[in-house]
Scaffold this active site. Sequence first.
Site, short mmCIF file in Angstrom:
data_model
loop_
_atom_site.label_atom_id
_atom_site.label_comp_id
_atom_site.label_asym_id
_atom_site.label_seq_id
_atom_site.Cartn_x
_atom_site.Cartn_y
_atom_site.Cartn_z
N ASP A 112 0.84 -1.20 0.00
CA ASP A 112 0.00 0.00 0.00
C ASP A 112 0.87 1.26 0.00
OD1 ASP A 112 -2.18 -1.61 0.05
OD2 ASP A 112 -2.74 -1.20 2.14
N PHE A 113 1.97 1.19 0.74
CA PHE A 113 2.87 2.35 0.81
C PHE A 113 3.43 2.69 -0.57
CE2 PHE A 113 7.09 4.21 1.27
CZ PHE A 113 6.83 5.27 2.14
N GLU A 114 3.87 1.65 -1.30
CA GLU A 114 4.43 1.88 -2.64
C GLU A 114 3.36 2.42 -3.58
OE1 GLU A 114 7.82 -1.46 -3.37
OE2 GLU A 114 5.87 -2.22 -2.70
N ASP A 145 0.65 4.15 -2.74
CA ASP A 145 0.33 5.53 -2.36
C ASP A 145 1.39 6.51 -2.84
OD1 ASP A 145 -1.99 4.68 -1.16
OD2 ASP A 145 -1.17 4.65 0.87
N LYS A 202 -27.79 -13.79 -7.71
CA LYS A 202 -28.46 -12.52 -7.95
C LYS A 202 -28.04 -11.53 -6.86
CE LYS A 202 -32.99 -10.47 -8.94
NZ LYS A 202 -32.87 -9.33 -8.02
N GLU A 217 -24.11 -4.92 -11.24
CA GLU A 217 -24.80 -4.62 -9.99
C GLU A 217 -23.81 -4.01 -9.00
OE1 GLU A 217 -28.78 -5.17 -8.19
OE2 GLU A 217 -27.96 -5.36 -10.21
N LYS A 239 -30.36 -18.26 -16.88
CA LYS A 239 -30.35 -17.60 -18.18
C LYS A 239 -30.09 -18.63 -19.28
CE LYS A 239 -28.35 -13.27 -16.40
NZ LYS A 239 -27.16 -12.38 -16.44
N CYS A 244 -24.98 -2.61 33.95
CA CYS A 244 -24.29 -3.08 32.75
C CYS A 244 -23.27 -4.16 33.09
CB CYS A 244 -23.60 -1.91 32.05
SG CYS A 244 -22.66 -2.38 30.59
N CYS A 281 -19.59 -2.77 32.23
CA CYS A 281 -18.88 -1.75 33.01
C CYS A 281 -19.46 -1.52 34.40
CB CYS A 281 -18.85 -0.43 32.25
SG CYS A 281 -20.47 0.36 32.13
#
Length: 661
Positions: A32-34, A36, A112, A168, A284, A402, A405
């Site tokens: 991803d770095f390359e 970007d 579908k 779609e 189809k 709760c 917490c």
Amino acid sequence: MNDIEKRIEELTKELNYHNHKYYVDDAPEISDFEFDALLVELEQLEEKYPEYKKTNSPTARVGGEAVKSFGEARHEVPMLSQQKAFSKDELIDFDRRVKAVIPDAKYTVEQKIDGLSVSLEYIDGEFRRGSTRGDGLVGEDVTENIKTIKTVPLSLKDKIPYLEVRGEVFISRPDFEKINAFLESNEQPLFANPRNAAAGSLRQLDSKIAAKRNLDIFVFNIQQIQGRDIKTHIEGLEFLQEQGFKTILDKKEYNTIDEAYERINEIGEERGTLSFDIDGAVVKVNDIASRELLGDTAKFPRWSIAYKYPAEKQTTVIRDIKVQVGRTGVVTPLAILDTVHIAGSNVSRATLHNLDYIREKDIRIGDRVVIEKAGDIIPAVVEVVKEERTGDEKEFQMPTHCLECGALIVREEGEAAYRCTGVNCPAQRMRNIIHFVSRTAMDIDGLGPSIIEQMLDRKLIETAADLYYLKSEDIAVMDKLGDKSAQNLIAALEKSKTNPLYRLINAFGIRHIGEKAAKILSARYKTLDNLRSATVEELTIIPDIGAKMAQSIVEFFSEEQTKEFIKKLEDAGVNCVDDSEAAFVDNRFEGKTFVLTGTLEKYKRSEAGKIIESYGGKTSSSVSKKTDYVLAGAEAGSKLDKANSLGITVISEDEFEEMIR
């Protein structure tokens, strides 16, 4: 071609290649770095030399300028809907009609997708227009939003003179959850389902918003093509895949409707394992020439049919009922079930919605119940098999505190939902912090949801108060951040410490307390300590602070979590005092109700009303025993008569001015 134009062309080609490998083939070749870094280089070159920008530039994926409205897009080939089948018998009838015209017809079967149908048009291999189905004949031109879909090729492998395909657009289930989580954290309306989210995203007038929604597409049909002869549907799908499209997965021919029905059942079993929603399977005719012989009706093609899956139901036993706390504090009961297989997946839990739902259906621990998957996603208990009760079943009671917490769980009058009141509740943590840093609260620039999520994941923070104890080096190591961004964020946090008190009160996210109420409370109590010791009785005396609001305030400040939270903020140096001049509020009309009648000479009635309210008073449109003053102008009528009959004080404009002087 000069060096700049050549580099732009190289980057465009390389980035489009890697986009396809990542989003369509699921086989990335660079980090991803390359990616970007290459994209930033291209963006900078295009900004400096816009004349060399390519029509298929990957920078279009991030969205452009917002439009005022979508233009019309007429479909040369109508985008028809599907005839539907709900049973095997209806499929057999479809097969009989087809075989009457094409005796040796063979079929394809495909999922579908439950999304939004669109048309994509290409001229000489370049993407030119994207449009919604609309009524089948006229849709909307959503070209700029379609460009943001990373699985839509902006250039084809071959220079096809003209190609129109149908696909779609959808949003995957994981991305749908992220979108709704973001909307919920910003207290915006949620999408009902992934299809609703896809439709809403594709029709955003600002394509930059559409770009953030991570839309996807499956292409499933060739509408028109020039320069290439396609003989079968499967051949067409393979051709589209070669050109760079993400196509429907199934590419197999079935000789009989029985074989096709077997595949339909297989798809039905697979539904629960898919990352996207489907609402059926489509059969189809494979041969294109046969399709042309069969033709279309005014509404749907005669060569295809959509099989719709029924909502699958199963019976099982509720072994226990537990509760979970949502991101907004809503406590939802969950049925713990004997595991049962339904709609392609094993189910061991089901939602019970709320206590009213449990009582209405008389659901008890130990009951045998009927469950179904609503929309094939969320299992729900729909019915109790009461004839199988043994007498050992137990009624469920909502916990008072709760389980996450320990904070009090409350249900307010007129609401179905129970809520956890804990400020540090782990289940609500993300949403609470996002609200705390938001523009109308502490306004901490640079702290978006993704950064907060990283901080929580890395255990850098547990509550919003922990933000004030972060160090620059803690932040700099996070993804997509560096020393400069870290320093900016620390500076923004430091700046927020001096915010007015009302911002902090609003940032707490006390139920029913927004910015306006926070300002009123800040001005009235002047310090957080004073507000913390306020009683319900005191609070309800204040104009615009109702009983529910007062109760919420007292409950919030009574929690041990809140006390610890505020202590951390105070120790960090966050301002807890309202010492501005504006803090002094003149409430000389507090508890007084005015009625304005007749024609005033010096003020409009609305202006006089605002003056009264600014001094803590209220205005009413009708005179009653609770009215304190009637401000009467010229030609005052029945209201003046009623005030006199009830003995209510009537004042003139001069007297009113004396009161406000």
